[in-house]
Enzyme design. Structure first.
Site: not given
Ligand code: GLN
Length: 565
Positions: A407, A537, A539
């Site tokens: 992300c 994600h 995870e």
């Molecule tokens: N801040 C970034 C976004 O909003 C990444 C978010 C994250 O890593 N969960 O896309």
């Protein structure tokens, strides 16, 4: 429905979540379908707006719920799929009651904590407990309710009252409680004495609040001495069998084995009248799962080969802020029959600025980074420390270190690539570098802000592997016939679709996209041992017995056994 309430006393963070998940796993091993509810007595509606530094990570469910991280423990241990409704907060129930009050639902009545709030709690619990949580879609047999906070907190008292009412309604044979307490050693160390007073006090608090624990699980450094067990039993009018020792082991994956040895399964089943020998449809599956668990945990104890992995993040001062990421690395390590040592690196320490204020911290951070076998950059929000993250990514890319960016980690990977490979010095993200004229990361492309209340992409969404990406190291882990996967998301920003052609030309390949083709999900550098960025994600879908392919590939590359996976 059988209910098992897991409450906590003495201190927070004593391991209620692990005890709850371990008890659930033991019941599952006998074929019972087990669900869970996490109760959070705070007024926030959900965990979405809470700081990971104070409260640990925000866990995300398939349906896009931003929930308490304990639901993650449960999903990881039991391989179940929970929903946002499995996390009940005081805020959510109040919101519901207050909006009903405004629309005249309680016309003429005084709306009160008892009975309106406490009845609503019971209604939420009973409805949520019935939601299917596994592939069989069967209604669960047992619901484990984990009560957040410690007994005695002002805010948890209506919940305890509600649970006591629930117990009265459903009957003692359908409701038991495990109270997790803490036994300190004073003075700390081998010659110290296990002190039982805090546990005694907390049991008396629970009882005076109207509940009565069947078992007290005592967190302690070393196994409880027989004398300690006897003392707690005597002082609390319990049998010694009801006092369970939950002492430190080499990993938390040993806790289910520890509980099994102390017969908690037998005790729970006896009190809840659960037939252990019944020909349950899931018995075979449960047994297989348990055998795998025991094998995995025991074999870990004999492994010496340890791989060190750096986790470079913004919130490293609270390890719970990256709980699912660190657990996913552990799952992958167990699968590869290796041990893992996670080196936590505060990304800010990699910045030039730290060199000026504390050269020691700076050198230590760089020394750590250079000594590991693989580097993970997890998610996050806001500008702080992102300069250090970009430096770590440059290092991994140019030194051919296995790398996984998740992300924010993926977004900064694209920024780094655009700046240093494509020669766009001010390349940036709309979130982090608003002043930049070259945004390679932009606010959700294709998202209609006016017609939607959603400001964030949440929950499970599909990702389709692009044609011609069969060479991809990540893709080959899924096997060639698989062209689509599903992963959970939590983001607002994504790769600027207008930059994709240029990025690809410069060697940063797009391997996976969403079904519209506008949202980039996976990027990879072909000429690198393992260099992957994912917008989702992974995870949140990694399980102890079913590690995430993304983490598996990354870890195996770091351990130099990728070709054996
Ligand atoms: N801040 C970034 C976004 O909003 C990444 C978010 C994250 O890593 N969960 O896309």
């Amino acid at each position: 429905m059988k209910y098992i309430v897991v409450s906590g006393g003495v201190i927070s963070g004593a391991g209620k979540g692990i005890v709850a998940s371990s008890a659930g796993l033991l019941l599952q091993s006998k074929g019972f379908v087990v669900t869970t509810i996490k109760i959070d007595p705070y007024i926030n509606i959900d965990s979405g707006t809470m700081s990971p530094l104070h409260h640990g990570e925000v866990y995300v469910t398939d349906d896009g719920g931003e929930v308490n991280l304990d639901l993650g423990n449960f999903e990881r241990y039991l391989s179940t799929t929970l929903q946002r409704s499995h996390n009940i907060t005081a805020g959510e129930i109040y919101l519901d009651i207050i909006s009903r009050e405004r629309t005249g639902h309680y016309l003429g009545k005084t709306v009160q904590v008892v009975p309106h709030f406490t009845n609503a709690i019971q209604g939420y619990i009973e409805r949520t407990a019935k939601i299917p949580v596994d592939e069989s879609q069967a209604e669960p047999d047992v619901c484990i309710i984990e009560l957040g906070g410690t007994v005695g907190d002002i805010e948890s008292s209506p919940f305890i009252y509600a649970l006591a009412q629930l117990r009265k309604r459903v009957g003692k044979e359908n409701f038991v409680q495990i109270h997790v307490a803490y036994v300190p050693v004073v003075p700390p160390g081998a010659s110290g004495e296990q002190k039982t007073k805090p546990t005694q006090r907390s049991i008396s608090d629970v009882r005076s609040a109207g509940l009565s624990p069947l078992l007290v699980a005592c967190r302690c450094e070393a196994a409880l001495d027989p004398g300690t067990i006897q003392k707690i039993a005597n002082m609390c009018s319990m049998e010694p069998e009801q006092v369970i020792s939950v002492h430190d082991g080499s990993t938390t994956y040993h806790v289910p084995l520890l509980l099994e040895k102390q017969n908690i399964l037998g005790i729970l089943c006896e009190y809840l009248d659960l037939q252990l020998d019944r020909a349950h449809p899931h018995v075979e599956q449960g047994k297989r799962m348990w055998d795998n668990w025991v094998y995995l945990v025991r074999s870990q104890d004999t492994i010496i080969d340890t791989i060190s992995i750096a986790l470079v993040g913004k919130y490293t001062s609270n390890k719970d802020a990256y709980l699912s990421v660190s657990k996913s690395i552990e799952h992958a390590a167990m699968y590869c029959h290796k041990k893992v040592r996670i080196i936590w690196i505060d990304a800010a320490h990699l910045e030039e600025e730290t060199y000026r204020t504390s050269a020691v911290k700076y050198h230590k951070a760089w020394h750590d980074l250079c000594s590991v076998k693989g580097i993970v950059v997890p998610g996050g929000f806001g500008t702080h420390a992102t300069g250090g993250i970009i430096r770590a990514i440059t290092w991994a890319r140019t030194n051919k270190k296995p790398f996984l960016g998740i992300c924010l980690g993926m977004q900064l990977t694209v920024v780094e690539y655009a700046r240093h490979v494509m020669g766009i010095p001010d390349a940036g993200s709309q979130e982090l570098h608003p002043e930049s004229k070259n945004h390679v990361i932009v606010y959700m492309p294709g998202h209609n802000q006016e017609n939607s209340r959603d400001t964030m992409r949440l929950g499970k969404h599909p990702c389709i592997f692009k044609d011609g990406t069969e060479w991809s190291k990540l893709r080959s882990l899924y096997g060639p016939p698989i062209s689509q996967i599903e992963e959970r998301h939590r983001n607002q920003y994504e790769i600027n679709p207008e930059m994709v052609e240029e990025l690809e030309k410069a060697g940063l390949a797009v391997v996976g996209k969403d079904p519209t083709g506008k949202r980039i999900e996976i990027i990879e550098i072909r000429d690198h041992p393992f260099f992957i960025g994912v917008q989702f994600h992974p995870e949140y879908l990694s399980r102890v017995l079913r590690p995430s392919k993304v983490f598996l590939g990354f870890f195996a590359a770091a351990a130099q056994c990728l070709e054996k996976i």
